[in-house]
Design a protein around this motif. Structure first.
Motif, PDB file in Angstrom:
ATOM      1  N   ARG A   1     -21.123 -40.232 -11.209  1.00 13.45           N
ATOM      2  CA  ARG A   1     -21.466 -41.159 -12.291  1.00 13.45           C
ATOM      3  C   ARG A   1     -20.755 -40.806 -13.592  1.00 13.45           C
ATOM      4  NH1 ARG A   1     -24.900 -41.922 -16.612  1.00 13.45           N
ATOM      5  NH2 ARG A   1     -26.195 -43.794 -16.662  1.00 13.45           N
ATOM      6  N   GLY A   2     -20.164 -39.601 -13.664  1.00 10.96           N
ATOM      7  CA  GLY A   2     -19.539 -39.158 -14.895  1.00 10.96           C
ATOM      8  C   GLY A   2     -20.533 -38.584 -15.880  1.00 10.96           C
ATOM      9  N   LEU A   3     -21.670 -38.118 -15.356  1.00 14.52           N
ATOM     10  CA  LEU A   3     -22.727 -37.552 -16.182  1.00 14.52           C
ATOM     11  C   LEU A   3     -22.486 -36.056 -16.369  1.00 14.52           C
ATOM     12  CD1 LEU A   3     -25.546 -38.362 -17.447  1.00 14.52           C
ATOM     13  CD2 LEU A   3     -26.547 -37.524 -15.303  1.00 14.52           C
ATOM     14  N   VAL A   4     -22.417 -35.606 -17.603  1.00 15.78           N
ATOM     15  CA  VAL A   4     -22.247 -34.183 -17.896  1.00 15.78           C
ATOM     16  C   VAL A   4     -23.596 -33.482 -17.740  1.00 15.78           C
ATOM     17  CG1 VAL A   4     -21.699 -32.504 -19.698  1.00 15.78           C
ATOM     18  CG2 VAL A   4     -20.280 -34.545 -19.406  1.00 15.78           C
ATOM     19  N   VAL A   5     -23.605 -32.371 -17.024  1.00 17.37           N
ATOM     20  CA  VAL A   5     -24.827 -31.581 -16.819  1.00 17.37           C
ATOM     21  C   VAL A   5     -24.560 -30.143 -17.243  1.00 17.37           C
ATOM     22  CG1 VAL A   5     -26.559 -30.792 -15.163  1.00 17.37           C
ATOM     23  CG2 VAL A   5     -25.504 -33.049 -14.878  1.00 17.37           C
ATOM     24  N   THR A   6     -25.503 -29.559 -17.986  1.00 19.83           N
ATOM     25  CA  THR A   6     -25.384 -28.156 -18.398  1.00 19.83           C
ATOM     26  C   THR A   6     -26.663 -27.405 -18.026  1.00 19.83           C
ATOM     27  OG1 THR A   6     -26.300 -28.554 -20.615  1.00 19.83           O
ATOM     28  CG2 THR A   6     -23.905 -28.766 -20.340  1.00 19.83           C
ATOM     29  N   ASN A   7     -26.556 -26.084 -17.921  1.00 20.28           N
ATOM     30  CA  ASN A   7     -27.733 -25.257 -17.652  1.00 20.28           C
ATOM     31  C   ASN A   7     -27.805 -24.119 -18.665  1.00 20.28           C
ATOM     32  OD1 ASN A   7     -25.664 -23.631 -16.687  1.00 20.28           O
ATOM     33  ND2 ASN A   7     -26.760 -23.018 -14.834  1.00 20.28           N
TER      34      ASN A   7
END
Length: 325
Positions: free
Chosen positions: A96-102
């Protein structure tokens, strides 16, 4: 003419965070907060995402492929206040082009403390002793009462040797233990604690008087502790889990604990928590904690501020420091 002021990005935070973190988020962004008591359904997660540019989630918010597909188009980033990302379908996020960070790093020392607390509690039968005192059934000191396992000279086996595994190793070495570990590949470096690497899991199991789990959740680690692997541990071994509940086959672990194959276990995480297998509650040789791994004010604040750093980088057009998708 001065530049037109730009509107702050809109963010929804699904759980409450320490006051310092909430203040930082509210100062930088148009922020709304959920509450700690609600376990949001997929439709509720989506409803709260309406009009948002980014979301701050925890391991309690399940971002499945379906949820990600139905997220409002305005949502461009998800910052999870956790190290683990098994509650997020990262493949769907990338698609989806969603940026995810942790939030790695901030959790290391606190989680290692809990792991070693459970090692001590399990080997020294602390839960049994506390129960005697609390229920007024302690008859007084006896020379053979609640004899446990001393750690000096014992062998600690670590499944996973990332930051937390290494921090547990340092604690174990201070207690006079011999440390062994297994992971996908060997590691080297001057700062690594002294430990013996085993390329094969079965070789690690054979030398683990205490087995401590520090691997991520995934298809290759699900039910890693099962009847077959437990049978490869030395008789009377101890199993500790501060990683994820689905690394353990509950039926196999409970059978081994009841039958005496294992001396004890220490658990901070559970499959399906908080609805853990009720049989654990009746086993005297299991130390049980309610997912306390990162539960210090300093650690939760550090995790939250890492979320802030990741959000700031994203909205300033920089690469977020802890991007995982």
């Amino acid at each position: 003419m001065p530049a037109e002021p730009t509107e702050k990005p809109t963010i929804h935070v699904y759980k409450r965070l320490p006051a310092t973190v909430e203040a930082a988020l509210s100062e930088r962004y148009r922020t709304t907060f959920g509450d700690d008591e609600t376990l949001y359904t997929a439709s509720e997660i989506l409803a709260r995402a309406e009009g948002c540019d980014a979301l701050v989630v925890t391991l309690l918010e399940k971002l499945t492929a379906d949820v990600i597909a139905w997220l409002p188009k305005t949502v461009r980033m998800v910052a999870t206040c956790s190290v683990g990302t098994d509650h997020i379908d990262l493949a769907a996020a990338k698609s989806r082009g969603l940026v995810v960070t942790n939030t790695p790093g901030a959790v290391v020392e606190a989680t290692a403390d809990i792991a070693f607390l459970l090692i001590l509690a399990a080997t020294r039968r602390a839960s049994e002793g506390e129960a005697m005192v609390r229920t007024d059934t302690w008859p007084g000191w006896r020379p053979t009462q609640l004899l446990g396992m001393g750690l000096q000279g014992r062998r600690l086996g670590l499944v996973g040797f990332g930051g937390i595994g290494q921090a547990v190793a340092r604690r174990a070495l201070a207690f006079g233990m011999e440390v062994h570990w297994h992971g996908p590949r060997p590691k080297s470096g001057p700062d690594l604690p002294k430990a013996t690497y085993h390329a094969r899991l079965e070789d690690l199991l054979a030398v683990s008087d205490v087995l401590s789990l520090h691997a991520p959740s995934g298809p290759e680690t699900r039910n890693l502790v099962n009847a077959e692997t437990l049978a490869q541990l030395p008789p009377g071994a101890v199993v500790v889990n501060t990683a994820r509940g689905d690394l353990v086959d509950d039926d196999a672990l409970i059978t081994a604990l009841k039958g005496g194959r294992l001396m004890a276990a220490g658990l901070d995480v559970y499959r399906g928590e908080p609805a853990l297998d009720p049989r654990y509650r009746s086993l005297p040789n299991v130390a049980l904690l309610p997912h306390l791994g990162t539960a210090t004010l300093e650690t939760r604040t550090g995790m939250g501020m890492l979320c802030v750093e990741n959000l700031d980088a994203f909205f300033e057009g920089r690469e977020p420091p802890n991007r995982v998708a």
